[in-house]
Design an enzyme around this catalytic site. Structure first.
Site, PDB file in Angstrom:
ATOM      1  N   VAL A   1       6.669  37.678  31.669  1.00 14.66           N
ATOM      2  CA  VAL A   1       7.733  38.723  31.288  1.00 14.66           C
ATOM      3  C   VAL A   1       7.109  39.992  30.613  1.00 14.66           C
ATOM      4  O   VAL A   1       8.069  41.017  30.830  1.00 14.66           O
ATOM      5  CB  VAL A   1       8.949  38.392  30.278  1.00 14.66           C
TER       6      VAL A   1
ATOM      7  N   SER B   1      10.205  42.698  16.209  1.00 11.47           N
ATOM      8  CA  SER B   1      10.548  42.685  17.395  1.00 11.47           C
ATOM      9  C   SER B   1      12.016  42.054  17.567  1.00 11.47           C
ATOM     10  O   SER B   1      12.999  42.552  18.568  1.00 11.47           O
ATOM     11  CB  SER B   1       9.680  41.619  18.198  1.00 11.47           C
ATOM     12  N   LYS B   2      12.580  41.193  16.696  1.00  8.45           N
ATOM     13  CA  LYS B   2      13.751  40.892  17.033  1.00  8.45           C
ATOM     14  C   LYS B   2      15.080  41.803  16.272  1.00  8.45           C
ATOM     15  O   LYS B   2      16.050  41.915  16.868  1.00  8.45           O
ATOM     16  CB  LYS B   2      14.291  39.482  16.145  1.00  8.45           C
TER      17      LYS B   2
ATOM     18  N   ILE C   1      15.130  26.451  14.276  1.00 11.15           N
ATOM     19  CA  ILE C   1      15.426  25.475  15.348  1.00 11.15           C
ATOM     20  C   ILE C   1      13.915  24.660  15.882  1.00 11.15           C
ATOM     21  O   ILE C   1      13.023  25.249  16.134  1.00 11.15           O
ATOM     22  CB  ILE C   1      15.827  26.074  16.604  1.00 11.15           C
TER      23      ILE C   1
ATOM     24  N   SER D   1      17.105  36.692  16.757  1.00 10.59           N
ATOM     25  CA  SER D   1      16.732  35.527  15.627  1.00 10.59           C
ATOM     26  C   SER D   1      17.376  36.048  14.399  1.00 10.59           C
ATOM     27  O   SER D   1      17.762  37.090  14.215  1.00 10.59           O
ATOM     28  CB  SER D   1      15.325  35.740  15.275  1.00 10.59           C
TER      29      SER D   1
ATOM     30  N   TYR E   1       7.304  39.919  14.054  1.00 12.19           N
ATOM     31  CA  TYR E   1       8.341  39.008  14.692  1.00 12.19           C
ATOM     32  C   TYR E   1       9.533  39.591  14.377  1.00 12.19           C
ATOM     33  O   TYR E   1      10.621  39.748  15.111  1.00 12.19           O
ATOM     34  CB  TYR E   1       8.324  37.565  14.380  1.00 12.19           C
TER      35      TYR E   1
HETATM   36  P1  NAD Z   1       9.500  27.540  22.779  1.00 13.00           P
HETATM   37  O1  NAD Z   1       8.319  28.105  22.600  1.00 13.00           O
HETATM   38  O2  NAD Z   1       9.910  26.237  23.055  1.00 13.00           O
HETATM   39  O3  NAD Z   1       9.954  28.421  24.340  1.00 13.00           O
HETATM   40  C1  NAD Z   1       9.681  29.490  24.734  1.00 13.00           C
HETATM   41  C2  NAD Z   1       9.297  29.654  26.016  1.00 13.00           C
HETATM   42  O4  NAD Z   1       9.111  31.145  26.518  1.00 13.00           O
HETATM   43  C3  NAD Z   1       8.010  29.106  26.504  1.00 13.00           C
HETATM   44  O5  NAD Z   1       8.356  27.930  27.438  1.00 13.00           O
HETATM   45  C4  NAD Z   1       6.958  29.999  26.849  1.00 13.00           C
HETATM   46  O6  NAD Z   1       6.214  29.546  27.952  1.00 13.00           O
HETATM   47  C5  NAD Z   1       7.978  31.128  27.279  1.00 13.00           C
HETATM   48  N1  NAD Z   1       7.355  32.352  27.395  1.00 13.00           N
HETATM   49  C6  NAD Z   1       6.337  32.831  26.273  1.00 13.00           C
HETATM   50  N2  NAD Z   1       5.818  33.812  26.487  1.00 13.00           N
HETATM   51  C7  NAD Z   1       6.259  34.173  27.927  1.00 13.00           C
HETATM   52  C8  NAD Z   1       5.891  35.205  28.535  1.00 13.00           C
HETATM   53  N3  NAD Z   1       5.141  36.317  28.515  1.00 13.00           N
HETATM   54  N4  NAD Z   1       6.297  35.198  30.007  1.00 13.00           N
HETATM   55  C9  NAD Z   1       7.251  34.384  30.315  1.00 13.00           C
HETATM   56  N5  NAD Z   1       7.626  33.296  29.648  1.00 13.00           N
HETATM   57  C10 NAD Z   1       7.060  33.260  28.320  1.00 13.00           C
HETATM   58  O7  NAD Z   1      10.343  28.406  21.950  1.00 13.00           O
HETATM   59  P2  NAD Z   1      11.977  28.377  21.401  1.00 13.00           P
HETATM   60  O8  NAD Z   1      11.966  27.995  20.014  1.00 13.00           O
HETATM   61  O9  NAD Z   1      12.834  27.694  22.633  1.00 13.00           O
HETATM   62  O10 NAD Z   1      12.333  29.876  21.548  1.00 13.00           O
HETATM   63  C11 NAD Z   1      13.175  30.789  22.678  1.00 13.00           C
HETATM   64  C12 NAD Z   1      13.556  31.932  22.092  1.00 13.00           C
HETATM   65  O11 NAD Z   1      14.409  31.647  20.748  1.00 13.00           O
HETATM   66  C13 NAD Z   1      12.370  32.958  21.492  1.00 13.00           C
HETATM   67  O12 NAD Z   1      12.721  34.115  22.067  1.00 13.00           O
HETATM   68  C14 NAD Z   1      12.433  32.842  20.008  1.00 13.00           C
HETATM   69  O13 NAD Z   1      11.843  33.952  19.385  1.00 13.00           O
HETATM   70  C15 NAD Z   1      13.908  32.647  19.501  1.00 13.00           C
HETATM   71  N6  NAD Z   1      13.951  31.902  18.306  1.00 13.00           N
HETATM   72  C16 NAD Z   1      13.685  30.886  18.036  1.00 13.00           C
HETATM   73  C17 NAD Z   1      13.964  30.164  16.975  1.00 13.00           C
HETATM   74  C18 NAD Z   1      13.396  28.699  16.621  1.00 13.00           C
HETATM   75  O14 NAD Z   1      13.557  28.253  15.366  1.00 13.00           O
HETATM   76  N7  NAD Z   1      12.770  27.907  17.508  1.00 13.00           N
HETATM   77  C19 NAD Z   1      14.395  30.921  15.989  1.00 13.00           C
HETATM   78  C20 NAD Z   1      15.126  32.057  16.265  1.00 13.00           C
HETATM   79  C21 NAD Z   1      14.743  32.752  17.329  1.00 13.00           C
END
Ligand code: NAD
Length: 280
Positions: free
Chosen positions: A67, A166-167, A196, A152, A163
């Site tokens: 991305v 960015s959010k 999560i 987030s 982080y």
């Molecule tokens: P995850 O690591 O399970 O999934 C993230 C996916 O994004 C992965 O499959 C990864 O390969 C893909 N990815 C990362 N960099 C990439 C790139 N440069 N190009 C294409 N794909 C890429 O993480 P998640 O916990 O499911 O997080 C998903 C979103 O939710 C993220 O934006 C994260 O910041 C946000 N988020 C997560 C949480 C949490 O507690 N898990 C909390 C708040 C926000």
């Protein structure tokens, strides 16, 4: 009974894992045809998500994407349009952590430029490119649609370094895009999850535990459970860590007709962290 996403054509980035995978599966179960996009190295995991969707009679494809790469993002949108005949539901879930470095590393004063740029490139620029290229297609083809970005709770909590920045930036981008696209009947909303349980969080824990000094500090605080001890994330009013499905249902609500009066919003599936502790 028809599903809530019947006839919709969905593109989910980060769709191989965690929140993106859960969202792709839920959208497909609700009747959407789905392209899930992710890094090439996630093809195996993405294949499993596609197989689970197809196993339940749904329709899904995997599209590799980086991305941060403008041409690759345009290629992803073009491929999704080819496969699905258009795109009218986007969930931009590709993202990276980076909290661990901020909490246990050098803080903002010592943040290295390469780390700063990496986190902002993936979490902010990557989502901007995804939303922009999909929205350009929708506007050019007079297609109403929805875009959901994954911000987030850290958008409102300053403690997580690059982080958090960015959010917070992504939240503002989402609001700006929502205002611009409302006349085109394209709704743009953000989700700000709390903690999560996904591979992103597991990986953050693994990384900090690999450092003996940090591991010792954490042991004092009560082991890996103390990872978020210095942060408001430690206190979750509902008393549990969230599951990817908690966020997927929020994405579904914002994308389907039941959420049709929402645009420019930031919803927090977070067990109450932001609304009770961080001032809403
Ligand atoms: P995850 O690591 O399970 O999934 C993230 C996916 O994004 C992965 O499959 C990864 O390969 C893909 N990815 C990362 N960099 C990439 C790139 N440069 N190009 C294409 N794909 C890429 O993480 P998640 O916990 O499911 O997080 C998903 C979103 O939710 C993220 O934006 C994260 O910041 C946000 N988020 C997560 C949480 C949490 O507690 N898990 C909390 C708040 C926000």
């Amino acid at each position: 009974m028809p599903g809530r996403m019947e006839g919709r054509r969905a593109l989910v980035t980060g769709g191989a894992s965690g929140i993106g995978a859960a969202t792709a599966e839920l959208f497909a179960a609700e009747g959407a045809a789905v392209v899930l996009a992710d890094l090439d190295r996630q093809a195996g995991l993405a294949g499993e998500v596609v197989a689970r969707i197809e196993g339940k009679g749904g329709t899904a494809w995997f599209q590799p994407v980086e991305v941060r790469d403008e041409a690759a993002v345009q290629g992803m949108v073009d491929a999704a349009v080819d496969r699905l005949g258009g795109v009218d539901a986007v969930v931009a879930s590709a993202g990276v952590a980076g909290h661990a470095e901020a909490q246990f590393g050098t803080g903002l004063l010592g943040t290295e430029l390469a780390h700063w740029q990496f986190v902002l490139d993936v979490n902010l620029t990557g989502v901007m490119l995804t939303a922009q290229r999909a929205a350009r297609w929708m506007v050019a083809h007079e297609t109403p649609g929805t875009i959901v970005t994954l911000a987030s709770s850290a958008a409102k909590l300053s403690g997580l370094g690059a982080y958090s920045v960015s959010k917070a930036g992504l939240w503002m981008y989402t609001r700006g895009l929502a205002a611009e696209l409302a006349p085109h009947r394209i709704r743009v909303n953000a989700i700000g999850p709390g903690l999560i349980w996904t591979p992103l969080v597991e990986e953050a824990i693994r990384r900090v535990m690999a450092d003996p000094a940090i591991a010792a500090e954490l042991t004092e605080r009560g082991g890996a459970a103390g990872l978020f001890g210095g942060n408001p994330l430690a206190s979750i009013p509902l008393g549990r860590v969230g599951q990817p499905s908690d966020v997927a249902y929020t994405a579904l609500f914002l994308s389907c007709d039941e959420g049709s009066y929402y645009t420019g919003a930031l919803l927090h599936p977070d067990g109450g962290i932001v609304s009770t502790l961080a001032g809403g």
